[in-house]
Design a protein around this motif. Structure first.
Motif, short mmCIF file in Angstrom:
data_model
loop_
_atom_site.label_atom_id
_atom_site.label_comp_id
_atom_site.label_asym_id
_atom_site.label_seq_id
_atom_site.Cartn_x
_atom_site.Cartn_y
_atom_site.Cartn_z
N ASP A 127 0.90 -1.17 -0.09
CA ASP A 127 -0.08 -0.03 0.02
C ASP A 127 0.85 1.13 0.05
OD1 ASP A 127 -2.61 1.12 -0.25
OD2 ASP A 127 -3.22 0.80 2.01
N TYR A 131 1.12 4.43 -2.77
CA TYR A 131 1.22 5.76 -2.57
C TYR A 131 2.34 6.56 -3.18
CZ TYR A 131 0.59 9.83 0.65
OH TYR A 131 0.39 11.13 1.10
N LYS A 134 2.30 6.55 -7.15
CA LYS A 134 1.39 7.63 -7.75
C LYS A 134 1.40 9.08 -7.66
CE LYS A 134 -2.28 8.11 -4.13
NZ LYS A 134 -3.50 7.92 -3.61
N HIS A 168 -5.61 3.44 -5.29
CA HIS A 168 -4.63 4.44 -6.06
C HIS A 168 -4.84 4.61 -7.19
CE1 HIS A 168 -2.45 4.09 -2.13
NE2 HIS A 168 -2.68 2.91 -2.06
N HIS A 222 -4.58 7.25 5.31
CA HIS A 222 -4.80 7.30 3.76
C HIS A 222 -5.81 6.32 3.10
CE1 HIS A 222 -4.07 8.46 -0.60
NE2 HIS A 222 -4.16 6.97 -0.81
#
Length: 245
Positions: A127, A131, A134, A168, A222
């Motif tokens: 994950d 993050y 992107k 994402h 997030h």
């Protein structure tokens, strides 16, 4: 003691000109301190794989560096230790697959001794990598291939990979459903029950409890924000559909 102080102590007491053996060395150095060992192993995994992924598309963008710094929130006095780790990983001739394999191995060992990175934390690593990937506004094809290969090494199933990716990158018109792992046609009550389950599973306190250092709480925050946003997008439509039915 913060995770950065623990990492600083580790590198003060151990000398490495390459990154290849660092992760395994954590096992020995922090023997007897399972909590710190888990947090340091997670941290080093994120640093190593972030550095390798930043080069996956051939360009280390300023946005990716800022995203890395945003997740890690490194105190100024400890920044040089993290920079050293990051640069060692970028320069090391070992491929990213060796790092990912080491972390997966630590996860497997946790099933017997309970002292290493919990397997659920591997999804947290992935994950965090999404993050960062992107951050420049687009997950490039080479970055996506990198992330998919890491997921394979971590033994993360395709459904879970798509669930993480959906938070994402735009996977199409069903994107909010992908974020929640829902299929179209689900009832309001079924969707709401699933949404509440995801919120419980991804609460920052629970994520930290399974091995993610406190300093990386932004990853969990997030993720929860993405889950809430996806639910807000489809909740009213599902509710109205059920009411009309």
């Amino acid at each position: 003691m913060s995770i950065w102080s623990s990492i600083a102590d580790f590198f003060t007491q151990t000398a490495y000109s390459a990154f290849s053996n660092v992760i395994e060395a954590v096992r020995t150095y922090f023997e007897g301190d399972a909590e710190t060992r888990r947090r340091v192993a997670f941290s080093i995994a994120m640093i190593a794989l972030s550095a390798k992924m930043a080069k996956a598309d051939g360009i280390v963008s300023e946005q990716e560096v800022r995203a890395f710094q945003d997740i890690f929130e490194v105190p100024e006095k400890e920044a040089h230790h993290v920079s050293r780790l990051y640069n060692l990983a970028k320069q090391d001739v070992a491929g990213f697959e060796s790092y990912a394999g080491q972390i997966a191995s630590l996860c497997r060992s946790s099933q017997t001794d309970g002292m290493e990175v919990g397997c659920d934390a591997l999804a947290d690593v992935l994950d965090g990598l999404f993050y960062i990937a992107k951050a420049d506004g687009y997950v490039h094809d080479k970055e996506m291939a990198f992330l998919r290969r890491v997921a394979e090494i971590f033994a993360i199933e395709e459904d879970e990979f798509l669930l993480i990716a959906g938070r994402h990158v735009n996977l199409g018109p069903s994107d909010p459903y992908a974020v929640l792992g829902l299929t179209r046609g689900v009832t309001y009550q079924e969707a709401k029950q699933h949404y509440r389950k995801l919120v419980r599973q991804n609460h920052p306190d629970l994520v930290i409890a399974r091995g993610m250092p406190y300093e990386f709480q932004k990853i969990a925050n997030h993720r929860l924000a993405a889950i809430n946003a996806a639910w807000a997008t489809i909740e009213k439509k599902l509710d109205q559909h059920d009411y009309a039915g």
